[in-house]
Design a protein around this motif. Structure first.
Motif, PDB file in Angstrom:
ATOM      1  N   LYS A 134       0.854  -1.192   0.000  1.00 30.46           N
ATOM      2  CA  LYS A 134       0.000   0.000   0.000  1.00 30.46           C
ATOM      3  C   LYS A 134       0.886   1.236   0.000  1.00 30.46           C
ATOM      4  N   TYR A 157       0.534   5.491   0.469  1.00 33.32           N
ATOM      5  CA  TYR A 157      -0.196   6.736   0.685  1.00 33.32           C
ATOM      6  C   TYR A 157       0.691   7.878   0.195  1.00 33.32           C
ATOM      7  N   ARG A 203      -4.409  11.450 -10.428  1.00 29.30           N
ATOM      8  CA  ARG A 203      -5.644  10.645 -10.492  1.00 29.30           C
ATOM      9  C   ARG A 203      -6.064  10.357 -11.926  1.00 29.30           C
ATOM     10  N   GLU A 231      -3.154   5.475  -2.623  1.00 27.92           N
ATOM     11  CA  GLU A 231      -4.195   6.425  -2.215  1.00 27.92           C
ATOM     12  C   GLU A 231      -3.584   7.818  -2.141  1.00 27.92           C
TER      13      GLU A 231
END
Length: 273
Positions: free
Chosen positions: A66, A68, A81, A90
């Protein structure tokens, strides 16, 4: 990577925002080495601050479980994005100094230089395993400075109290676009085991390093207001300040243990609360 940079700059009519410290690291070899230094696995959650156009982010997403990425610039958030289809990344829009950080095991970032200090102090209070960060060279030198070095500072002491730190690579201006005015460096930070960390009163550390070239006793007298003492209070404890441990050492010669000695003495005398 420079081709990808040119494409994105042209597509979005981008002009880097120098007020936000936007100097993009565009040398693939340096990015790859930093990812390797992080020793990532799929069990890792990585925090990146200032992802910019996503070059480092892409490499992190391939190795970590993951990622961030905290980005302040709304335009960059929009590009990230639109241009990338990461399943494990994210994007968090916000100021990394102010927003709450998610839990993470590793941090890997090309930090905007103007937030290097607050981000580093914030990081040192977190639970993490390893950080690989790009800083301005002079800032990196202060991070790794030892007691007595000319560049030894409050930053040096606080880092030394909580972590092991190493400057592992210098990076020239040409590795970035646009070229910054200064050289950069890669620093690896690993927190010390909890029993070895030295937790210090930050107000005391600030009071001392306001006058880093003065003796300890002199620095404390000069910064008495930072210890909650008015002029009358200073008169009452002047004698005790003269007997403080390491009184005749210069502040820039103090180790974390020395500062802890001073803190414990001031607490015992009721000077520090």
């Amino acid at each position: 990577m420079r081709g990808r940079l040119s494409y994105l700059l042209s597509k979005y009519s981008l002009t880097p925002n120098r007020d936000l410290g936007q100097n993009f690291l565009v040398v693939p070899d340096v990015i790859e080495r930093n990812v390797e230094r992080a020793r990532l696995s799929t069990g890792d959650t990585v925090l990146e601050i200032g992802p910019g156009l996503g070059f480092l982010t892409s490499e992190l997403s391939k190795r970590a479980g993951k990622v961030y990425a905290i980005e302040r610039d709304p335009k960059m958030v929009e590009i990230l994005r639109k241009e990338y289809d990461w399943e494990n990344v994210e994007i968090i829009q916000g100021d990394a100094v102010r927003v709450e950080w998610p839990r993470f095991t590793k941090m890997v970032s090309n930090l905007p230089y103007q937030i290097s200090s607050p981000v580093t102090f914030k990081l040192l209070k977190m639970d993490f395993e390893r950080a690989v960060l790009v800083y301005q060279l002079e800032f990196a030198k202060r991070m790794v400075a030892k007691p007595g070095d000319r560049s030894y500072s409050r930053l040096s002491l606080m880092v030394r109290a909580r972590a092991d730190v190493e400057l592992v690579e210098r990076i020239g201006k040409g590795a970035f676009w646009p070229r910054p005015k200064v050289d950069s460096a890669v620093v690896v930070i690993e927190p010390k085991p909890r029993p070895e960390r030295i937790e210090l009163n930050e107000n005391l550390v600030r009071a001392l390093f306001q006058h880093r070239l003065s003796t300890v006793a002199s620095a404390l007298r000069k910064s008495h207001h930072m210890l909650g003492l008015d002029k009358e209070g200073l008169k009452a404890v002047r004698g005790a300040l003269g007997r403080v441990p390491h009184a005749e050492k210069r502040v820039f010669q103090l180790s974390p243990i020395d500062v802890l000695d001073i803190e414990q003495y001031l607490l015992s005398e009721g000077i520090l609360r």
